[in-house]
Enzyme design. Structure first.
Site, PDB file in Angstrom:
ATOM      1  N   ALA A 262       0.844  -1.181   0.000  1.00 17.88           N
ATOM      2  CA  ALA A 262       0.000   0.000   0.000  1.00 17.88           C
ATOM      3  C   ALA A 262       0.888   1.242   0.000  1.00 17.88           C
ATOM      4  O   ALA A 262       2.096   1.133   0.192  1.00 17.88           O
ATOM      5  CB  ALA A 262      -0.909   0.017   1.226  1.00 17.88           C
ATOM      6  N   GLU A 264       1.146   5.505   1.209  1.00 17.17           N
ATOM      7  CA  GLU A 264       0.630   6.505   2.149  1.00 17.17           C
ATOM      8  C   GLU A 264       0.388   7.892   1.566  1.00 17.17           C
ATOM      9  O   GLU A 264       0.404   8.880   2.317  1.00 17.17           O
ATOM     10  CB  GLU A 264       1.619   6.621   3.323  1.00 17.17           C
ATOM     11  N   HIS A 297      -0.274   0.912   9.318  1.00 18.42           N
ATOM     12  CA  HIS A 297       1.023   1.380   8.812  1.00 18.42           C
ATOM     13  C   HIS A 297       0.859   2.642   7.950  1.00 18.42           C
ATOM     14  O   HIS A 297       1.533   3.648   8.189  1.00 18.42           O
ATOM     15  CB  HIS A 297       1.680   0.253   8.003  1.00 18.42           C
ATOM     16  N   GLU A 298      -0.030   2.579   6.972  1.00 22.97           N
ATOM     17  CA  GLU A 298      -0.176   3.739   6.072  1.00 22.97           C
ATOM     18  C   GLU A 298      -0.741   4.934   6.832  1.00 22.97           C
ATOM     19  O   GLU A 298      -0.340   6.074   6.601  1.00 22.97           O
ATOM     20  CB  GLU A 298      -1.057   3.399   4.875  1.00 22.97           C
ATOM     21  N   HIS A 301       1.948   6.654   8.821  1.00 22.09           N
ATOM     22  CA  HIS A 301       2.850   7.443   7.986  1.00 22.09           C
ATOM     23  C   HIS A 301       2.443   8.917   7.916  1.00 22.09           C
ATOM     24  O   HIS A 301       3.259   9.770   7.583  1.00 22.09           O
ATOM     25  CB  HIS A 301       2.858   6.901   6.553  1.00 22.09           C
TER      26      HIS A 301
HETATM   27  N1  TRP Z   1       5.814   3.620   1.311  1.00 19.64           N
HETATM   28  C1  TRP Z   1       5.130   2.387   1.052  1.00 19.64           C
HETATM   29  C2  TRP Z   1       4.899   1.736   2.395  1.00 19.64           C
HETATM   30  O1  TRP Z   1       5.801   1.428   3.100  1.00 19.64           O
HETATM   31  C3  TRP Z   1       5.920   1.460   0.194  1.00 19.64           C
HETATM   32  C4  TRP Z   1       5.572   1.419  -1.240  1.00 19.64           C
HETATM   33  C5  TRP Z   1       4.340   1.294  -1.770  1.00 19.64           C
HETATM   34  C6  TRP Z   1       6.441   1.422  -2.333  1.00 19.64           C
HETATM   35  N2  TRP Z   1       4.428   1.213  -3.122  1.00 19.64           N
HETATM   36  C7  TRP Z   1       5.694   1.306  -3.497  1.00 19.64           C
HETATM   37  C8  TRP Z   1       7.809   1.512  -2.465  1.00 19.64           C
HETATM   38  C9  TRP Z   1       6.267   1.244  -4.745  1.00 19.64           C
HETATM   39  C10 TRP Z   1       8.380   1.476  -3.721  1.00 19.64           C
HETATM   40  C11 TRP Z   1       7.619   1.343  -4.846  1.00 19.64           C
HETATM   41  O2  TRP Z   1       3.812   1.573   2.828  1.00 19.64           O
HETATM   42 ZN    ZN Z   2       5.775   2.357   4.902  1.00 21.20          ZN
END
Ligand code: TRP
Ligand code: ZN
Length: 868
Positions: A262, A264, A297-298, A301
């Site tokens: 997912a 954020e 988690h999201e 963030h």
């Molecule tokens: N920031 C996202 C998380 O940790 C991670 C993520 C989602 C991501 N989609 C991505 C990282 C595509 C790299 C590419 O929840």
């Molecule tokens: Zn994350």
């Protein structure tokens, strides 16, 4: 065009941006083949450089205007657009076209099952427009989305909806304003037709927040658990961290095509539908818990990631390690802390330790990166969380919270570094973290070796502790780390002995800071049994020569459940290791009576929660066991794990069967207690299915189950024991669910882990199944990923057929979706762990990939490290 080898970037080369963009106004005229993007940016020069280098990839430039004047002074490069002779401060208008329908990499703007959506982290925004696509450039966004009204009734972006209206040709538009400055990786846009689940949340300070979850039409009743989890997350972050939501609306969109779990994006999370959709007929308990964790988690963030973001991508663990720590605490506060800890520790000791030992080893704050997408790793996320957890252990909850508060006071609204975080923790607590900082820069897994000595005459007990970290491919020299080492000493009657050094009481957490250290405890009136690395207080390997009796003692007497579980795992580890040796000498797998009794004791202990008992009786995975060896004897390890399982099943069959029948529940509920009972009952089934008299249980459970958890447990038992009814059951399930890809993923995963001799041929046939598609990452991971990662017998088949299959799939995915290819390749990178024949078979496949003339940066980075 011949392209040069991809270039690495180094953390030490960080330079602050020459320009910034304070505001951006975006217009999207959506069209599958040609979407016109207009970006009006307010640009300010921050340095003495008048040239502006914008990032851009795979996009078609239409026009450039500076302060209203058509600009000719620019150059297009392989990686973007360089504008020259610019004023200090100006309005930049860029028009460009992109083709979302052709975007199979699922990065930037793409189409998932007819809906437009975006994925911009880490560097995907540059596939949408030319921009300063780096996390330390923070702008406010105004986004106007235009599309056909009938086909795309919902047009979404970050922030608050400010305008909407109808246009010619059946089109309409919606405009969004996000008041919080953000880096481009948090931008999102979604357009489509959905069902929407709506709810409301009132924050601690009284702000009304509209909650909206967008799902494919017909899936509304599968979104309730996600909504409950969102409300619980919002409440928990207020109560435990004092953090409140900061917009009037929070939207989540579930999409079927997504590379990760997912994302954020501010106010508009985009989720893999796997982490949103659930009902008792389609989702297992594990799915329910996964949804809770990822929604949390999201959401978390929003503060740790969005309000305070990362200065550069080398700092990724600043937001990810911290947010994983927060989501783990959330799950632990809502459910069983012991079971959560056990599962998190399994990930560290299994796949994370394996990553440390692989050619991709890196510190939680990497020093050198070719493709950033390759660094969304277990090390950055899970070990990153362990590093935060160690600080929490060293500071305690209240000082840790004081550190969080100071961190937000100093850095809210800015792009920060890992060092900023540690400094805030240190300044708020007065705890010296200077040596501790090494955890950010040193890679690899430390080993802590302990010996003990009891001195009857002086009533002292001494622990001699040494630490060392083996060199890793990225870093040969290692230094001693600051390791919080949580211990307890037990007297023979099971009572904990007060810890005293030099006459005064000391805390349970010892500070290991040197290569060799002694801890002398006085006033110890008998030789104690030590419980060490309690709660897995540091991500290290512990070496101590426990006797079987000591471990069996700890399984009964250790004061916390985690330590009991860990003692059981150490006991199993001893016998897995000794049996691997025995097997190579032609002996049979053997388990002493006292070991069996120790596990019988756990199974029958009515004081323990069922969910915990299930964990205690779960054997370590093939992958975890592999980590104990330089070179793994694949066949022996598989046979020993299977052998031990059969011995325990045989010896404990009466107890397992009684437990199985006793734990039957008439109604399904997702309460933690009900989940725990199902998990123990299904664990019993997993053992019993291997015994002829009980194999009927699995078939019967499949036929009578009223929920997916029990259905899947039955199927997985039938699959692992290769029962003759397997094919009939697999067909039955596929007839029932072939219209639903998400539900079929469970079926594909079972095909991938099928231990039968002809599993690979079957698997290839499954790729023709109407629910399968290599362009869908979930399908690919379920079928192919499970084969590569969780079917050691067939993947490592001596013929090399498994490796060859992997090579072919990777070559295809390299072209369509490099991110997915790059995650799948990991098991091949570890080829040096296997025997010579297997090594050379895997190496051949890696070399074939290396020869591809269009090898993506993602695979290039990993393949070249592995073959180095
Ligand atoms: N920031 C996202 C998380 O940790 C991670 C993520 C989602 C991501 N989609 C991505 C990282 C595509 C790299 C590419 O929840
Ligand atoms: Zn994350």
């Amino acid at each position: 065009m011949t392209e040069s080898a991809p270039q690495a970037k180094y953390r030490k080369d960080y330079q602050s941006p020459t320009h910034t963009i304070t505001d951006v106004n975006l217009t999207f005229d959506l069209n599958p083949e040609r979407t016109r993007v207009t970006a009006i940016s307010q640009v300010e020069q921050l340095s003495d450089q008048t040239e502006l280098e914008l990032d851009g990839e795979g996009i078609e430039l239409v026009s450039v205007t500076v302060n209203g004047v058509a600009w000719q002074d620019y150059q297009q490069t392989e990686s973007g657009l360089t504008l020259s002779n610019l004023p200090q401060k100006f309005e930049l208008v860029i028009e460009n076209d992109i083709a979302p329908a052709k975007n199979t990499a699922l990065e930037g703007l793409y189409i998932s099952d007819g809906a437009y959506c975006t994925q911009c982290e880490a560097e995907g925004f540059r596939r949408i427009t030319y921009f300063l696509d780096r996390p330390d450039v923070l702008a406010t966004y105004f986004t106007k989305v235009i599309a056909d009204k009938a086909e795309f009734p919902y047009l979404l972006s970050n922030g608050n909806k400010v305008e909407h209206g109808d246009l010619d040709d059946g089109k309409h538009f919606v405009s969004w304003q996000d008041p919080h400055p953000k880096p481009s990786y948090l931008f999102a846009l979604v357009a489509g037709d959905f069902d929407v689940l709506k709810d409301k949340y009132v924050t601690q300070s009284g702000r009304n927040v509209a909650l909206e979850i967008f799902v494919d039409k017909g899936n509304l009743e599968r979104a309730h658990h996600a909504m409950t989890s969102l409300v619980n997350s919002m409440k928990w972050d207020e109560e435990r961290f004092g953090l409140e939501y900061d917009l009037d609306i929070y939207m989540i969109v579930a999409v079927d095509f997504f590379n990760m779990g997912a994302m954020e994006n501010k106010g508009l999370n985009v989720f893999n539908s796997k982490f949103v959709l659930a009902n008792e007929q389609t989702a297992t308990d594990t799915d329910y818990l996964g949804i809770e964790a990822v929604i949390g988690h999201e959401y978390f963030h929003n503060w740790t990631g969005n309000r305070v973001t990362c200065r550069d991508w080398f700092q990724l663990s600043l937001k990810e390690g911290l947010t994983v720590f927060r989501d783990q605490e959330f799950s632990s506060d809502l459910g069983s802390r012991a079971v959560n800890r056990i599962n998190n520790v399994r990930i560290i000791r299994g796949p994370q330790f394996a990553e440390d030992a692989s050619p991709m080893s890196h510190p939680i704050r990497p020093e050198k990166v070719i493709e950033m997408n390759n660094f969304y790793t277990l090390t950055v996320y899970e070990k990153g969380s362990e590093v935060i957890r160690m600080m929490h252990t060293l500071l305690g909850e209240s000082k840790f919270q004081a550190g969080m508060k100071l961190y937000f006071e100093r850095h809210d609204g800015t792009a920060a570094t890992c060092e900023d975080f540690v400094a805030a923790m240190e300044d708020a607590s007065g705890v010296d973290l200077s040596q501790f900082r090494l955890w950010y820069s040193q890679s690899g897994t430390p080993t802590v070796t302990v010996t003990d000595r009891y001195d009857q005459d002086n009533q002292t007990y001494t622990l001699s502790v040494s630490q060392s970290t083996a060199s890793t491919q990225d870093q040969s020299e290692k230094q001693p780390l600051h390791i919080p080492f949580d211990i307890e000493l037990y007297a023979a009657d099971g009572q904990a002995i007060e810890l005293r050094c030099n006459g005064s009481k000391v805390a349970n957490v010892l500070d290991i800071t040197q290569a060799n250290q002694e801890f002398v405890f006085d006033n110890v009136s008998e030789k104690p049994v030590p419980s060490m690395l309690r709660e897995f207080s540091a991500p290290v390997k512990l070496n101590f020569e426990y006797s079987d009796e000591q471990l069996a003692f700890l399984m009964v007497h250790a004061q916390n459940e985690f330590a009991k579980w860990d003692a059981g795992q150490m006991l199993l580890a001893k016998y897995i290791k000794s049996n691997v040796v025995a097997l190579s000498k032609g002996d049979k797998v053997h388990l002493p009576e006292m070991v069996i009794d120790a596990f019988r004791g756990v199974l029958l202990d009515s004081e323990l929660e069922p969910a915990f008992i299930a964990e205690a009786l779960s054997l370590p995975s093939f992958n975890e066991v592999s980590g104990w060896y330089e070179t793994v004897d694949v066949d022996a390890v598989c046979d020993v794990i299977k052998g031990i399982k059969l011995i325990l099943a045989e010896a404990l069959q009466d107890e397992l069967s009684a437990m199985y029948h006793m734990l039957k529940q008439a109604e399904y509920s997702v309460e933690h207690e009900a989940i725990g009972k199902r998990s123990l009952r299904n664990l019993c089934l997993q053992y019993l299915v291997h015994l002829a008299p009980f194999s009927g249980l699995a078939v019967e459970q499949y036929q009578t189950a009223n929920n997916m958890t029990d259905t899947m447990a039955a199927m997985s038992a039938v699959n692992s024991a290769s029962l003759k009814q397997r094919q009939a059951i697999m067909n039955d399930y596929s007839d029932k669910w072939s219209h639903d890809g998400l539900v079929m993923d469970k079926w594909f995963a079972l095909q991938g882990t099928n231990p039968a001799d002809d599993a690979l041929d079957n698997l290839k046939a499954c790729m023709q199944h109407k629910a399968f598609s290599l362009s869908n990452p979930n399908r690919t991971r379920s079928l192919v990923g499970s084969f590569l990662n969780m079917n050691p017998k067939r993947f490592h088949d001596k013929s090399g057929s498994g490796y060859q299959f992997a090579g072919e799939i990777l070559a295809q995915l390299n072209e369509s979706n490099p991110q997915v290819a790059s995650r799948l390749i990991d098991p091949l990178l570890k080829f040096k762990k296997y025997d010579q024949e297997r090594q050379s078979l895997i190496r051949t496949e890696l070399e074939k990939l290396q020869q591809l003339d269009n090898l993506a940066k993602d695979l290039f980075e990993k393949v070249s490290k592995a073959l180095n």
